[in-house]
Design a protein around this motif. Structure first.
Motif, PDB file in Angstrom:
ATOM      1  N   TYR A 171       0.864  -1.181   0.000  1.00  0.00           N
ATOM      2  CA  TYR A 171       0.000   0.000   0.000  1.00  0.00           C
ATOM      3  C   TYR A 171       0.898   1.228   0.000  1.00  0.00           C
ATOM      4  N   GLU A 172       0.341   2.419   0.026  1.00  0.00           N
ATOM      5  CA  GLU A 172       1.105   3.633  -0.215  1.00  0.00           C
ATOM      6  C   GLU A 172       2.270   3.861   0.748  1.00  0.00           C
ATOM      7  N   PHE A 173       2.241   3.254   1.941  1.00  0.00           N
ATOM      8  CA  PHE A 173       3.314   3.454   2.908  1.00  0.00           C
ATOM      9  C   PHE A 173       4.226   2.237   3.043  1.00  0.00           C
ATOM     10  N   GLY A 174       4.078   1.254   2.170  1.00  0.00           N
ATOM     11  CA  GLY A 174       4.928   0.061   2.217  1.00  0.00           C
ATOM     12  C   GLY A 174       4.102  -1.212   2.217  1.00  0.00           C
ATOM     13  N   LYS A 175       4.492  -2.155   3.071  1.00  0.00           N
ATOM     14  CA  LYS A 175       3.781  -3.431   3.171  1.00  0.00           C
ATOM     15  C   LYS A 175       2.823  -3.404   4.346  1.00  0.00           C
ATOM     16  N   ALA A 176       1.726  -4.121   4.171  1.00  0.00           N
ATOM     17  CA  ALA A 176       0.746  -4.258   5.243  1.00  0.00           C
ATOM     18  C   ALA A 176       0.285  -5.708   5.274  1.00  0.00           C
ATOM     19  N   GLY A 177      -0.341  -6.093   6.340  1.00  0.00           N
ATOM     20  CA  GLY A 177      -0.836  -7.451   6.452  1.00  0.00           C
ATOM     21  C   GLY A 177      -2.112  -7.512   7.257  1.00  0.00           C
ATOM     22  N   HIS A 178      -2.774  -8.630   7.150  1.00  0.00           N
ATOM     23  CA  HIS A 178      -4.024  -8.856   7.876  1.00  0.00           C
ATOM     24  C   HIS A 178      -4.063 -10.330   8.275  1.00  0.00           C
ATOM     25  N   SER A 179      -4.400 -10.604   9.509  1.00  0.00           N
ATOM     26  CA  SER A 179      -4.508 -11.974  10.010  1.00  0.00           C
ATOM     27  C   SER A 179      -5.919 -12.219  10.511  1.00  0.00           C
ATOM     28  N   THR A 180      -6.496 -13.326  10.099  1.00  0.00           N
ATOM     29  CA  THR A 180      -7.840 -13.668  10.532  1.00  0.00           C
ATOM     30  C   THR A 180      -8.044 -15.174  10.391  1.00  0.00           C
ATOM     31  N   TYR A 181      -9.289 -15.607  10.340  1.00  0.00           N
ATOM     32  CA  TYR A 181      -9.575 -17.045  10.285  1.00  0.00           C
ATOM     33  C   TYR A 181     -10.827 -17.310   9.471  1.00  0.00           C
ATOM     34  N   PHE A 182     -11.003 -18.584   9.138  1.00  0.00           N
ATOM     35  CA  PHE A 182     -12.175 -19.031   8.390  1.00  0.00           C
ATOM     36  C   PHE A 182     -13.246 -19.538   9.350  1.00  0.00           C
ATOM     37  N   SER A 183     -14.486 -19.348   8.950  1.00  0.00           N
ATOM     38  CA  SER A 183     -15.620 -19.999   9.584  1.00  0.00           C
ATOM     39  C   SER A 183     -16.200 -20.937   8.532  1.00  0.00           C
ATOM     40  N   ASN A 184     -16.328 -22.211   8.879  1.00  0.00           N
ATOM     41  CA  ASN A 184     -16.810 -23.198   7.917  1.00  0.00           C
ATOM     42  C   ASN A 184     -17.854 -24.075   8.601  1.00  0.00           C
ATOM     43  N   LYS A 185     -18.984 -23.478   8.921  1.00  0.00           N
ATOM     44  CA  LYS A 185     -20.048 -24.195   9.621  1.00  0.00           C
ATOM     45  C   LYS A 185     -20.855 -25.067   8.660  1.00  0.00           C
ATOM     46  N   ILE A 186     -21.410 -26.104   9.196  1.00  0.00           N
ATOM     47  CA  ILE A 186     -22.262 -27.001   8.411  1.00  0.00           C
ATOM     48  C   ILE A 186     -23.443 -26.207   7.858  1.00  0.00           C
ATOM     49  N   TYR A 187     -23.792 -26.456   6.610  1.00  0.00           N
ATOM     50  CA  TYR A 187     -24.907 -25.816   5.894  1.00  0.00           C
ATOM     51  C   TYR A 187     -24.671 -24.332   5.607  1.00  0.00           C
ATOM     52  N   GLU A 188     -23.438 -23.856   5.741  1.00  0.00           N
ATOM     53  CA  GLU A 188     -23.106 -22.485   5.382  1.00  0.00           C
ATOM     54  C   GLU A 188     -21.920 -22.487   4.431  1.00  0.00           C
ATOM     55  N   LYS A 189     -21.818 -21.460   3.630  1.00  0.00           N
ATOM     56  CA  LYS A 189     -20.653 -21.302   2.773  1.00  0.00           C
ATOM     57  C   LYS A 189     -19.472 -20.863   3.644  1.00  0.00           C
ATOM     58  N   PRO A 190     -18.241 -21.231   3.266  1.00  0.00           N
ATOM     59  CA  PRO A 190     -17.078 -20.779   4.030  1.00  0.00           C
ATOM     60  C   PRO A 190     -17.010 -19.251   4.058  1.00  0.00           C
ATOM     61  N   LYS A 191     -16.541 -18.728   5.184  1.00  0.00           N
ATOM     62  CA  LYS A 191     -16.407 -17.281   5.363  1.00  0.00           C
ATOM     63  C   LYS A 191     -15.024 -16.957   5.907  1.00  0.00           C
ATOM     64  N   ILE A 192     -14.500 -15.813   5.497  1.00  0.00           N
ATOM     65  CA  ILE A 192     -13.295 -15.255   6.094  1.00  0.00           C
ATOM     66  C   ILE A 192     -13.773 -14.145   7.019  1.00  0.00           C
ATOM     67  N   ILE A 193     -13.563 -14.324   8.301  1.00  0.00           N
ATOM     68  CA  ILE A 193     -14.086 -13.391   9.300  1.00  0.00           C
ATOM     69  C   ILE A 193     -13.206 -12.145   9.363  1.00  0.00           C
TER      70      ILE A 193
END
Length: 101
Positions: free
Chosen positions: A66-88
């Protein structure tokens, strides 16, 4: 989650909640996780990602320029039964990317 279920197209369609953090998109966005561990996004641009497969939780970390260099983001997946996978993005505000392809 497996490699095949992680890769794909994710959409951020519930972005109308209160803005909680600058590193999360608060507009419509599509995140594409590719098999070569790169991604594209209208919000984050282009970058790389790493997935840590756990017994109960699958985590994802992505890095981008990004404009000031490198950036990062850490999170996790939610993969519940009968739902599509999500990145929270923010669990408390129900903010996430949902897999569409």
């Amino acid at each position: 989650m497996t490699k095949n279920t992680v890769e794909g197209v994710y959409a951020n369609t519930n972005y109308g909640n209160e803005i909680c953090c600058l590193e999360s998109p608060h507009k419509a966005d599509t995140l594409i996780l590719k098999s070569d561990r790169t991604f594209t996004s209208g919000y984050y641009g282009n970058g790389t990602y790493k997935v840590n497969y756990g017994i109960l939780t699958t985590e994802i970390d992505w890095t981008y320029e990004y404009e000031f260099g490198k950036a990062g983001h850490s999170t996790y997946f939610s993969n519940k039964i009968y739902e599509k996978p999500k990145i929270i993005l923010n669990y408390d505000l129900n903010h996430y990317y949902e897999k569409v392809e």
